[in-house]
Write an enzyme that holds these catalytic residues in place. Structure first.
Site: not given
Ligand SMILES: *Cc1c(COP(=O)(O)O)cnc(C)c1O
Length: 392
Positions: A331, A183, A75, A204
């Site tokens: 984070c 999410q 993401a 994923a």
């Molecule tokens: C975890 C998360 C991301 C980051 O996704 P990755 O696949 O770890 O890069 C981005 N947006 C939201 C809302 C997330 O929960």
């Protein structure tokens, strides 16, 4: 305590890979290791076929056409490709972006990076519930607004934004709409057309799939959305994302999407919600003054984010180490700065430093929830008693 095995309730940070997904991936690491771009032999064709089946599966999860799916590393990359890519390819239409104060850092930092290229971003606040006021969002729109980016489901407090309405607002005015559904998938329905979305970030590993793989939905019709690439090279993914496709990861993402779609129908979502509600009820009974951050309405069925009066979350997490949960967001909690999401809700300094996030997943059980509630109740009472003794 019945056993000392860890209990995992940090499913907003990442999730266990479903064994069915692992099983589907393994053959593409062993015998079927061909490069999907090798068009001259059967090993390449076989890999390509697996990639295209996965593309169909990802597309089906969001009601899209497979041609609208671009594979990425997750993401973060999808959101960067959506925001930077759309802004750079369409800057002649305007250089103003809008997003929310509670967005994921991927969005906030991608917008910030664009400021160095002459773009301007308006960051709209949210209400105490965590939800944006649509009228306030509409007031931020200018003639030169190019793109609005809003997270469908927040990763800390689970707030579900009115994305379909925001998408409609954008469509009416010819503004591009990006939403990050990392999410949301497997918890609430996500449908590109119903959301009026032009760009959708998918990953994923928040829905029981592997880390390091995701996708970006890019609308192909009515209207066709133009974006420019971030990664240049061999021209894979119609030039939008070069690099050899990670067949095993892509196969894993595809199956993850199949099971996420099933979860909306087969009772899994209701089970997660029942477990979340069971936890919240037990904590309210056991911990005087415990409060929820964000509103319980318009919230992911598997999310709970609480603040406990006078109990520092770091101290509590040390005392409850058997349970994997987060203080604030995963984070933000490696730094000592309080979560920007909790700050945006208007919570106090104390509320920010006593916040704990629970995320229920596919594999949690009632027994685990009862154990966690009992453990937190016990440790909170112990910390509070110690504080009272020290006259704090
Ligand atoms: C975890 C998360 C991301 C980051 O996704 P990755 O696949 O770890 O890069 C981005 N947006 C939201 C809302 C997330 O929960």
């Amino acid at each position: 305590m019945a056993s000392s095995a860890p209990i995992y309730l940090d499913n907003h940070a990442t999730t266990a890979v479903d064994p069915r997904v692992v099983a589907a991936m393994i053959p593409y690491l062993t015998e079927h290791f061909g490069n999907p771009a090798s068009s001259g032999h059967a090993m390449g064709w076989f890999a390509k076929e697996a990639v295209e089946l996965a593309r169909d599966e990802v597309a089906a999860m969001v009601g899209a056409s497979p041609k609208e799916i671009v594979f990425t590393s997750g993401a973060t990359e999808s959101t960067n490709l959506a925001i930077l890519g759309a802004a750079r390819a369409n800057r002649h239409k305007g250089q103003h972006l809008i997003t929310l104060a509670t967005e994921h850092k991927a969005t906030l930092d991608a917008c910030a990076a664009l400021e160095e290229e002459g773009f301007e971003t308006t960051i709209v606040p949210v209400q105490a519930s965590g939800i944006v006021d649509l009228e306030e969002l509409a007031r931020a729109i200018r003639p030169e607004t190019l793109l609005i980016s809003v997270l469908m489901a927040n990763n800390e407090i689970g707030s579900l934004q009115p994305v379909a309405a925001i998408g409609a607002l954008c469509r009416e005015r010819g503004i591009l709409f990006h939403t990050d559904v990392a999410q949301a998938t497997g918890k609430v329905p996500v449908h590109a057309e119903a959301l009026n979305a032009d760009l959708i970030s998918i990953t994923a590993h928040k829905m029981h799939g592997p880390k390091g793989i995701g996708a970006l939905y890019v609308r192909r019709g009515r209207p066709r959305v133009k974006i420019s690439a971030l990664i240049h090279g061999g021209g894979q993914e119609r030039g939008l994302r070069s690099g050899t496709l990670a067949t095993h990861q892509i196969v894993g993402l595809g199956k993850t999407c199949v099971y996420a779609l099933e979860a909306l129908e087969n009772g899994e979502v209701q089970e997660m919600k029942d477990l979340r509600d069971r936890l919240w009820n037990a904590l309210q009974e056991g911990i005087p003054g415990v409060q929820v951050n964000g509103s319980m309405a318009n919230r992911l069925p598997n999310n709970l984010n609480i603040s406990i009066p006078n109990v520092d979350s770091k101290a509590l997490l040390m005392a409850t180490r058997r349970v994997a949960v987060s203080s604030g967001s995963a984070c933000a909690s490696s730094t000592l700065t309080p979560s920007h999401v909790l700050q945006a809700l208007g919570t106090s300094y104390t509320e920010q430093h006593t916040a704990i996030r629970f995320g229920v997943g596919r594999f949690n059980t009632e027994e685990e929830i009862d154990e966690v509630a009992a453990l937190f109740t016990e440790k909170v009472a112990a910390i509070q008693a110690m504080e009272a003794e020290m006259g704090l």
